[in-house]
Design an enzyme around this catalytic site. Structure first.
Site, PDB file in Angstrom:
ATOM      1  N   SER A 113       0.850  -1.192   0.000  1.00 15.95           N
ATOM      2  CA  SER A 113       0.000   0.000   0.000  1.00 15.95           C
ATOM      3  C   SER A 113       0.881   1.236   0.000  1.00 15.95           C
ATOM      4  O   SER A 113       1.993   1.224   0.553  1.00 15.95           O
ATOM      5  CB  SER A 113      -0.900   0.002   1.237  1.00 15.95           C
ATOM      6  OG  SER A 113      -1.497   1.265   1.433  1.00 15.95           O
ATOM      7  N   SER A 114       0.375   2.308  -0.569  1.00 16.07           N
ATOM      8  CA  SER A 114       1.135   3.559  -0.565  1.00 16.07           C
ATOM      9  C   SER A 114       1.265   4.154   0.834  1.00 16.07           C
ATOM     10  O   SER A 114       2.077   5.059   1.053  1.00 16.07           O
ATOM     11  CB  SER A 114       0.479   4.579  -1.504  1.00 16.07           C
ATOM     12  OG  SER A 114      -0.858   4.848  -1.085  1.00 16.07           O
ATOM     13  N   CYS A 115       0.505   3.637   1.811  1.00 12.97           N
ATOM     14  CA  CYS A 115       0.603   4.165   3.175  1.00 12.97           C
ATOM     15  C   CYS A 115       1.900   3.746   3.865  1.00 12.97           C
ATOM     16  O   CYS A 115       2.174   4.181   4.987  1.00 12.97           O
ATOM     17  CB  CYS A 115      -0.601   3.743   4.001  1.00 12.97           C
ATOM     18  SG  CYS A 115      -0.585   2.011   4.487  1.00 12.97           S
ATOM     19  N   TYR A 142      -1.325  -0.645  10.132  1.00 13.99           N
ATOM     20  CA  TYR A 142      -1.490  -1.273   8.824  1.00 13.99           C
ATOM     21  C   TYR A 142      -0.218  -1.118   7.989  1.00 13.99           C
ATOM     22  O   TYR A 142       0.246  -2.069   7.342  1.00 13.99           O
ATOM     23  CB  TYR A 142      -2.684  -0.646   8.103  1.00 13.99           C
ATOM     24  CG  TYR A 142      -2.954  -1.189   6.724  1.00 13.99           C
ATOM     25  CD1 TYR A 142      -3.498  -2.455   6.549  1.00 13.99           C
ATOM     26  CD2 TYR A 142      -2.681  -0.426   5.587  1.00 13.99           C
ATOM     27  CE1 TYR A 142      -3.756  -2.955   5.277  1.00 13.99           C
ATOM     28  CE2 TYR A 142      -2.939  -0.909   4.324  1.00 13.99           C
ATOM     29  CZ  TYR A 142      -3.471  -2.175   4.165  1.00 13.99           C
ATOM     30  OH  TYR A 142      -3.719  -2.660   2.905  1.00 13.99           O
ATOM     31  N   LYS A 146       2.404  -3.980   6.305  1.00 13.53           N
ATOM     32  CA  LYS A 146       2.763  -4.033   4.885  1.00 13.53           C
ATOM     33  C   LYS A 146       4.278  -3.920   4.683  1.00 13.53           C
ATOM     34  O   LYS A 146       4.839  -4.570   3.797  1.00 13.53           O
ATOM     35  CB  LYS A 146       2.028  -2.937   4.111  1.00 13.53           C
ATOM     36  CG  LYS A 146       0.535  -3.186   3.976  1.00 13.53           C
ATOM     37  CD  LYS A 146       0.252  -4.467   3.218  1.00 13.53           C
ATOM     38  CE  LYS A 146      -1.214  -4.704   2.964  1.00 13.53           C
ATOM     39  NZ  LYS A 146      -1.474  -5.957   2.214  1.00 13.53           N
ATOM     40  N   HIS A 185     -13.076   3.159   2.570  1.00 11.53           N
ATOM     41  CA  HIS A 185     -12.147   4.212   2.188  1.00 11.53           C
ATOM     42  C   HIS A 185     -12.936   5.422   1.687  1.00 11.53           C
ATOM     43  O   HIS A 185     -14.144   5.349   1.469  1.00 11.53           O
ATOM     44  CB  HIS A 185     -11.183   3.696   1.125  1.00 11.53           C
ATOM     45  CG  HIS A 185     -10.170   2.742   1.663  1.00 11.53           C
ATOM     46  ND1 HIS A 185     -10.198   1.395   1.402  1.00 11.53           N
ATOM     47  CD2 HIS A 185      -9.094   2.945   2.472  1.00 11.53           C
ATOM     48  CE1 HIS A 185      -9.186   0.801   2.020  1.00 11.53           C
ATOM     49  NE2 HIS A 185      -8.504   1.712   2.674  1.00 11.53           N
TER      50      HIS A 185
END
Length: 318
Positions: A113-115, A142, A146, A185
Site C-alpha cells: 500500500s502507498s501508506c 497497517y 505491509k 475508504h
C-alpha cells in the site's frame, strides 16, 4: 519473467480473489489466457490459519501466487482497531508466504500500500523514501504490517533465490468496493453518502477533515493490468509503485462525486476530524518504464463504480 516463459496452464493462486483488488486481478488473469486461476473465500479458508493455508496450497501447488488478501479500511477503521489491522495482516502474509516458500513457488507478487511511506515524504513519492521518516499515525499499524511483507519478500529473495516481488498500489476503487458508512475508504464512502443524501433530499453532506489533503486514485482494473505486466517483466528486490501519478484534493473529489450521484445540496467539511497525510501521490516512472499506463479516467471510473453500487444495492457490503 518474459512472456515466452509463461505456461498458461500453470496454477495461479490469487489470495483475496473476492476482494476489490483480488477480483480484478483474477478477471484479468483469466482474460489474458491463464486457465487455472485458483481462489477461495474466507468462509472456506481462513488465511490467518497457517496450517489450513499450507494444506490448501499443498493440495493445489500453485506456481504463481498473487497475495492480495488483507484486512483493509479507512481512517476511522484504522484508528479504532490498530491492533487488529496489525495482527490480521501479519498473520495473513506470513501464512501465505511461508506456505509458498515451503512449496518453492517460483513467482509471488505481494501487494502492499502507498501508506508505507513517511507522512511527509517528498512528492511525488519515490520508492526510495521507504523507512526514511515517521508514518502517518492514523494507519501506522497497517503500514507496519505491509512493510513487514516487503521485508519478507526481500528476505526470501536473498535466502532462497525465488523471484518474488512487491508492488505498492495507490488508493484503489472500483466494482466490488466496500461502501460501509464507517469502515470504507474515502471514495466509496463518499459515493454512498452522496447517493443517500440525493435520495433523501438532504440539505447538506458533511465530509471528514478540511478537504485540503490531496489523494491519488487508481481503478482496480488498471491495477490488475499492472500486476500482469509485473508478473511478466519485473524482477527486483525493491517494491514498485503503481498509480496514476496525478492527484486531487478531497474537496475536489467530493464535488466530483456529488455531480456523478446527482446531489445538489451543500458540502460541509468538518476540520475536527483527522485529515491524515497532507498529500500522497506516487512517482510511477519505474512502472511506466515497463510499458504500463492507466487507461481508466477518474470521472469514467467513478461513474462506473456508482453504477455498480446501484446495481448491487441488495448485496453490497455495508
Amino acid at each position: 519473467m518474459p512472456d515466452k516463459t509463461i505456461d498458461y496452464d500453470q496454477p495461479v493462486f490469487v489470495a483475496g480473489h473476492a476482494g476489490l483488488a483480488g477480483s480484478a486481478i483474477a478477471r484479468r488473469l483469466r482474460g489474458e489466457g491463464f486457465r487455472k486461476v485458483i481462489g477461495v473465500r474466507s468462509a472456506e479458508l481462513e488465511l490467518r490459519d497457517s496450517d489450513r493455508t499450507w494444506e490448501f496450497m499443498a493440495a493445489h501447488r500453485p506456481q504463481i501466487v498473487v497475495l492480495a488478501a488483507a484486512r483493509v479500511g479507512g481512517i476511522a477503521a484504522n484508528n479504532a482497531h490498530p491492533a487488529d489491522f496489525l495482527s490480521d495482516n501479519l498473520r495473513i502474509q506470513v501464512s501465505v508466504m511461508d506456505a509458498a516458500r515451503r512449496l518453492g513457488v517460483p513467482r509471488l507478487l505481494f501487494l502492499g500500500s502507498s501508506c508505507i511511506y513517511p507522512k511527509h515524504a517528498p512528492q511525488p513519492i519515490r520508492e526510495s523514501t521507504l523507512l526514511t521518516g515517521p508514518l502517518e499515525q492514523t494507519n501506522e499499524a497497517y503500514a507496519v504490517a505491509k512493510i513487514a511483507g516487503i521485508t519478507q519478500v526481500r528476505a526470501v529473495r536473498r535466502q532462497d533465490g525465488l523471484a518474488w516481488i512487491s508492488a505498492m498500489p495507490t488508493n484503489l476503487y472500483g466494482p466490488g468496493d466496500n461502501f460501509h458508512p464507517e469502515h470504507s475508504h474515502v471514495l466509496p464512502g463518499l459515493i454512498r453518502r452522496f447517493h443517500e443524501a440525493a435520495e433523501s433530499g438532504a440539505a447538506s453532506v458533511t465530509v471528514w477533515g478540511s478537504g485540503a489533503p490531496r489523494r491519488e486514485f487508481l481503478h482496480a482494473d488498471d491495477l490488475a493490468a499492472a500486476c500482469t505486466t509485473l508478473l511478466r517483466h519485473y524482477d527486483d528486490d525493491d517494491p514498485i509503485n503503481v498509480g496514476t501519478g496525478s492527484d486531487l484534493s478531497i474537496a475536489e473529489l467530493a464535488s466530483l462525486i456529488a455531480e456523478v450521484t446527482g446531489y445538489r445540496g451543500e458540502i460541509v467539511f468538518d476540520p475536527s476530524r483527522p485529515d491524515g497525510t497532507p498529500r500522497k501521490v506516487l512517482d510511477v516512472s519505474r512502472m511506466t518504464a515497463l510499458g504500463w499506463r492507466p487507461t481508466i479516467g477518474l470521472v469514467e471510473g467513478i461513474a462506473a463504480t456508482y453504477k455498480w453500487f446501484l446495481d448491487n444495492r441488495e448485496t453490497v457490503r455495508g
